[in-house]
Write a protein that holds these residues in place. Sequence first.
Motif, PDB file in Angstrom:
ATOM      1  N   ALA A 115       0.829  -1.207   0.000  1.00 55.62           N
ATOM      2  CA  ALA A 115       0.000   0.000   0.000  1.00 55.62           C
ATOM      3  C   ALA A 115       0.861   1.254   0.000  1.00 55.62           C
ATOM      4  O   ALA A 115       0.554   2.238  -0.694  1.00 55.62           O
ATOM      5  CB  ALA A 115      -0.928  -0.015   1.215  1.00 55.62           C
ATOM      6  N   LEU A 116       1.946   1.228   0.755  1.00 56.77           N
ATOM      7  CA  LEU A 116       2.847   2.379   0.813  1.00 56.77           C
ATOM      8  C   LEU A 116       3.465   2.662  -0.548  1.00 56.77           C
ATOM      9  O   LEU A 116       3.393   3.777  -1.072  1.00 56.77           O
ATOM     10  CB  LEU A 116       3.936   2.123   1.851  1.00 56.77           C
ATOM     11  N   ALA A 117       4.072   1.643  -1.148  1.00 52.92           N
ATOM     12  CA  ALA A 117       4.788   1.849  -2.409  1.00 52.92           C
ATOM     13  C   ALA A 117       3.842   2.205  -3.555  1.00 52.92           C
ATOM     14  O   ALA A 117       4.153   3.066  -4.381  1.00 52.92           O
ATOM     15  CB  ALA A 117       5.590   0.595  -2.763  1.00 52.92           C
ATOM     16  N   ALA A 118       2.676   1.555  -3.605  1.00 53.93           N
ATOM     17  CA  ALA A 118       1.755   1.769  -4.716  1.00 53.93           C
ATOM     18  C   ALA A 118       1.108   3.145  -4.684  1.00 53.93           C
ATOM     19  O   ALA A 118       0.676   3.655  -5.722  1.00 53.93           O
ATOM     20  CB  ALA A 118       0.673   0.686  -4.719  1.00 53.93           C
ATOM     21  N   GLY A 119       1.052   3.776  -3.511  1.00 51.03           N
ATOM     22  CA  GLY A 119       0.342   5.043  -3.403  1.00 51.03           C
ATOM     23  C   GLY A 119       1.199   6.291  -3.451  1.00 51.03           C
ATOM     24  O   GLY A 119       0.663   7.405  -3.494  1.00 51.03           O
ATOM     25  N   LEU A 120       2.511   6.158  -3.465  1.00 54.25           N
ATOM     26  CA  LEU A 120       3.377   7.317  -3.296  1.00 54.25           C
ATOM     27  C   LEU A 120       3.321   8.308  -4.460  1.00 54.25           C
ATOM     28  O   LEU A 120       3.253   9.521  -4.253  1.00 54.25           O
ATOM     29  CB  LEU A 120       4.816   6.850  -3.079  1.00 54.25           C
TER      30      LEU A 120
ATOM     31  N   VAL B  96      14.321  21.261  -8.936  1.00 48.77           N
ATOM     32  CA  VAL B  96      13.056  20.821  -9.546  1.00 48.77           C
ATOM     33  C   VAL B  96      12.077  21.987  -9.563  1.00 48.77           C
ATOM     34  O   VAL B  96      11.947  22.728  -8.584  1.00 48.77           O
ATOM     35  CB  VAL B  96      12.467  19.629  -8.761  1.00 48.77           C
ATOM     36  N   ASP B  97      11.389  22.155 -10.684  1.00 52.68           N
ATOM     37  CA  ASP B  97      10.396  23.224 -10.816  1.00 52.68           C
ATOM     38  C   ASP B  97       9.338  23.097  -9.718  1.00 52.68           C
ATOM     39  O   ASP B  97       8.894  21.991  -9.410  1.00 52.68           O
ATOM     40  CB  ASP B  97       9.730  23.116 -12.193  1.00 52.68           C
ATOM     41  N   PRO B  98       8.924  24.213  -9.099  1.00 54.22           N
ATOM     42  CA  PRO B  98       7.938  24.147  -8.010  1.00 54.22           C
ATOM     43  C   PRO B  98       6.664  23.397  -8.388  1.00 54.22           C
ATOM     44  O   PRO B  98       6.066  22.723  -7.549  1.00 54.22           O
ATOM     45  CB  PRO B  98       7.655  25.622  -7.703  1.00 54.22           C
ATOM     46  N   GLY B  99       6.256  23.491  -9.648  1.00 55.93           N
ATOM     47  CA  GLY B  99       5.047  22.800 -10.073  1.00 55.93           C
ATOM     48  C   GLY B  99       5.207  21.300 -10.171  1.00 55.93           C
ATOM     49  O   GLY B  99       4.222  20.571 -10.264  1.00 55.93           O
ATOM     50  N   LEU B 100       6.452  20.820 -10.168  1.00 60.09           N
ATOM     51  CA  LEU B 100       6.721  19.390 -10.309  1.00 60.09           C
ATOM     52  C   LEU B 100       7.284  18.766  -9.035  1.00 60.09           C
ATOM     53  O   LEU B 100       7.647  17.590  -9.034  1.00 60.09           O
ATOM     54  CB  LEU B 100       7.714  19.159 -11.459  1.00 60.09           C
ATOM     55  N   THR B 101       7.351  19.542  -7.971  1.00 61.62           N
ATOM     56  CA  THR B 101       7.992  19.046  -6.748  1.00 61.62           C
ATOM     57  C   THR B 101       7.268  17.846  -6.174  1.00 61.62           C
ATOM     58  O   THR B 101       7.891  16.869  -5.744  1.00 61.62           O
ATOM     59  CB  THR B 101       8.062  20.164  -5.693  1.00 61.62           C
ATOM     60  N   GLY B 102       5.934  17.891  -6.136  1.00 60.87           N
ATOM     61  CA  GLY B 102       5.178  16.768  -5.599  1.00 60.87           C
ATOM     62  C   GLY B 102       5.381  15.505  -6.413  1.00 60.87           C
ATOM     63  O   GLY B 102       5.552  14.415  -5.867  1.00 60.87           O
ATOM     64  N   SER B 103       5.362  15.653  -7.748  1.00 61.27           N
ATOM     65  CA  SER B 103       5.600  14.512  -8.621  1.00 61.27           C
ATOM     66  C   SER B 103       6.996  13.939  -8.398  1.00 61.27           C
ATOM     67  O   SER B 103       7.187  12.722  -8.300  1.00 61.27           O
ATOM     68  CB  SER B 103       5.436  14.940 -10.081  1.00 61.27           C
ATOM     69  N   ALA B 104       8.000  14.821  -8.302  1.00 65.64           N
ATOM     70  CA  ALA B 104       9.375  14.376  -8.072  1.00 65.64           C
ATOM     71  C   ALA B 104       9.514  13.678  -6.728  1.00 65.64           C
ATOM     72  O   ALA B 104      10.181  12.643  -6.615  1.00 65.64           O
ATOM     73  CB  ALA B 104      10.327  15.568  -8.149  1.00 65.64           C
ATOM     74  N   ALA B 105       8.880  14.234  -5.690  1.00 65.40           N
ATOM     75  CA  ALA B 105       8.955  13.619  -4.360  1.00 65.40           C
ATOM     76  C   ALA B 105       8.308  12.238  -4.365  1.00 65.40           C
ATOM     77  O   ALA B 105       8.784  11.313  -3.699  1.00 65.40           O
ATOM     78  CB  ALA B 105       8.274  14.524  -3.335  1.00 65.40           C
ATOM     79  N   GLY B 106       7.206  12.088  -5.117  1.00 61.66           N
ATOM     80  CA  GLY B 106       6.575  10.779  -5.219  1.00 61.66           C
ATOM     81  C   GLY B 106       7.482   9.758  -5.873  1.00 61.66           C
ATOM     82  O   GLY B 106       7.546   8.602  -5.447  1.00 61.66           O
ATOM     83  N   VAL B 107       8.211  10.182  -6.912  1.00 59.82           N
ATOM     84  CA  VAL B 107       9.153   9.286  -7.579  1.00 59.82           C
ATOM     85  C   VAL B 107      10.269   8.870  -6.618  1.00 59.82           C
ATOM     86  O   VAL B 107      10.623   7.692  -6.521  1.00 59.82           O
ATOM     87  CB  VAL B 107       9.752   9.960  -8.831  1.00 59.82           C
ATOM     88  N   VAL B 108      10.829   9.840  -5.890  1.00 60.68           N
ATOM     89  CA  VAL B 108      11.919   9.549  -4.959  1.00 60.68           C
ATOM     90  C   VAL B 108      11.468   8.554  -3.889  1.00 60.68           C
ATOM     91  O   VAL B 108      12.154   7.565  -3.596  1.00 60.68           O
ATOM     92  CB  VAL B 108      12.420  10.851  -4.296  1.00 60.68           C
ATOM     93  N   ALA B 109      10.305   8.812  -3.288  1.00 59.33           N
ATOM     94  CA  ALA B 109       9.814   7.923  -2.230  1.00 59.33           C
ATOM     95  C   ALA B 109       9.508   6.533  -2.782  1.00 59.33           C
ATOM     96  O   ALA B 109       9.731   5.518  -2.099  1.00 59.33           O
ATOM     97  CB  ALA B 109       8.565   8.533  -1.589  1.00 59.33           C
ATOM     98  N   THR B 110       9.002   6.459  -4.016  1.00 56.46           N
ATOM     99  CA  THR B 110       8.718   5.156  -4.624  1.00 56.46           C
ATOM    100  C   THR B 110      10.001   4.384  -4.883  1.00 56.46           C
ATOM    101  O   THR B 110      10.072   3.172  -4.645  1.00 56.46           O
ATOM    102  CB  THR B 110       7.945   5.344  -5.942  1.00 56.46           C
ATOM    103  N   VAL B 111      11.031   5.075  -5.376  1.00 58.26           N
ATOM    104  CA  VAL B 111      12.318   4.423  -5.626  1.00 58.26           C
ATOM    105  C   VAL B 111      12.884   3.849  -4.327  1.00 58.26           C
ATOM    106  O   VAL B 111      13.467   2.753  -4.318  1.00 58.26           O
ATOM    107  CB  VAL B 111      13.304   5.419  -6.270  1.00 58.26           C
ATOM    108  N   GLN B 112      12.707   4.554  -3.223  1.00 55.90           N
ATOM    109  CA  GLN B 112      13.169   4.040  -1.936  1.00 55.90           C
ATOM    110  C   GLN B 112      12.511   2.702  -1.607  1.00 55.90           C
ATOM    111  O   GLN B 112      13.175   1.747  -1.191  1.00 55.90           O
ATOM    112  CB  GLN B 112      12.885   5.059  -0.839  1.00 55.90           C
ATOM    113  N   GLN B 113      11.187   2.639  -1.798  1.00 52.79           N
ATOM    114  CA  GLN B 113      10.456   1.418  -1.461  1.00 52.79           C
ATOM    115  C   GLN B 113      10.763   0.278  -2.437  1.00 52.79           C
ATOM    116  O   GLN B 113      10.974  -0.865  -2.031  1.00 52.79           O
ATOM    117  CB  GLN B 113       8.951   1.699  -1.446  1.00 52.79           C
ATOM    118  N   VAL B 114      10.784   0.592  -3.724  1.00 54.71           N
ATOM    119  CA  VAL B 114      11.083  -0.435  -4.725  1.00 54.71           C
ATOM    120  C   VAL B 114      12.509  -0.954  -4.552  1.00 54.71           C
ATOM    121  O   VAL B 114      12.767  -2.165  -4.621  1.00 54.71           O
ATOM    122  CB  VAL B 114      10.879   0.117  -6.146  1.00 54.71           C
ATOM    123  N   GLY B 115      13.449  -0.037  -4.311  1.00 52.34           N
ATOM    124  CA  GLY B 115      14.829  -0.450  -4.090  1.00 52.34           C
ATOM    125  C   GLY B 115      14.962  -1.375  -2.896  1.00 52.34           C
ATOM    126  O   GLY B 115      15.671  -2.394  -2.957  1.00 52.34           O
TER     127      GLY B 115
END
Length: 485
Positions: A72-77, A419-438
């Motif tokens: 649930a954590l990884a799929a929702g980030l 990272v552009d302010p408009g893309l910060t949330g998207s970028a943070a989601g990618v980073v957190a997902t990479v942590q879980q997948v890794g």
Amino acid sequence: MTTSLRTRRPAPSPPPPAAPQAPKGLLPVVLTATFMTTLDIFVVNVALPSLQADLGAGPAVVQWVMAGFSLALAAGLVTAGRLGDRYGRRRMFGLGLALFTLASAGCGLAPTAATLVGARVLQGLAAALMGPQVLTILRTAFAGAEQTRAFARYGLTMGVGGVFGQLIGGLLIRADLFGLGWRSCFLINLPIGLAALVMVRRCLPESRAPQRPGLDPVGVVLATASLTALLLPLIQGPQLGWPVWTHLCLGASVALLAAFAVHQHHATTTAHTLTASTPLVDTRLFRSRAFSAGVLAQLAFWLGQGSFFLVLALHLQFGRGLDALGAGLVFTAIGVGYLITSNATHRVTARLGDRGTITVGGLLMTAGLALLALSAYAASGAHSAADGSVWWLAPGLFVDGLGMGLVIAPVTSVVLEGVDPGLTGSAAGVVATVQQVGGALGIALIGLVYYGADDATAAFGHSVLALAALELLLVALVRLLPRRG
């Protein structure tokens, strides 16, 4: 003539505007959420034996107590990052914190194993809602040296939750507060979560993306399906002996991830049209060298972290016969090293830059893991291994902890830099997902090494030697990062 020349000199550039002062209490509030999430990932390892006996749960159900949260954590980030961009980071953070606190109560009061699994899934979804908001808030509320210090505190919090999670769980179960036993490992979140909730509106400013993005329903479905298809077999496969369905899931995940990438690229390139949806992951992010190389460095680092903690816990409890509290005490050797360097990371980064700091940290981790491998091979079959003594691990664990403290904060902050302010949330989601997948991928891969050896001490040695190679990969990938202060 002199006067004329003087009048032609350009006026001095005005000093850059000072970064807005972050509200007092912002950092403790968001890091409280980070600590609770990290703690609940690791503390369950300690609680599993007693909760299994208390609830009469079988091994498959017990596995889902861990797998339900992680999935649930990884799929929702990724989706959660975009929700923050659209509806407000404070609002989504507060909602996630409230749900996490409620789910923790559900876990601690669960009358059956099935109820506990359901509450753990809700906990994972709530943690996913909070995770990207924390990174985005740190990125937008702080600047310059203050941002470096904020990410250093973030790294410290993650490390303390991870390194000391097993010790905290062991102490809670040993204390048996009010006869709660394993339930106290979850109920401890209630007073902490409620206290943080009270402070959310007072301490956290609201922020959104400049242009509120849509939710991209097709992207949400593809992201959730692909990550579930990838992580489910990685989490369940090692315990089940990799049945056929796990291979089918992994194959499906490749196809789904490819479909997700194509859809996101199309959504990015057509985002200017009236009928287009806003992508969950704007593929323009990957044009940035710092982001692309930083994501790869994140992946290399987290491939090793989750698997190292698991292999060490297995070795201490099953290979050396320690109980949860005894194993937790051994973890303090990592914690001491980690606390020393993580508290000084912002000063080291100011001197060496991100690349230099991560490189030094990665080399220290390599040295610590190599020392652990040498110690394990020397102890294998010797008296020190046979009588259960494990303090020969302490020097290597300490050095590894020193390196960890220098890596976690800068390897996270460097990805979001610029990272552009408009893309910060998207970028943070990618980073957190990479942590879980890794973490999940590392556990699966290192598990093959660990369970492939006959002798427990030699298995530990083989595993940490493989992890040392991963840290060298991290050091190599760091060279791809752009230089900055």
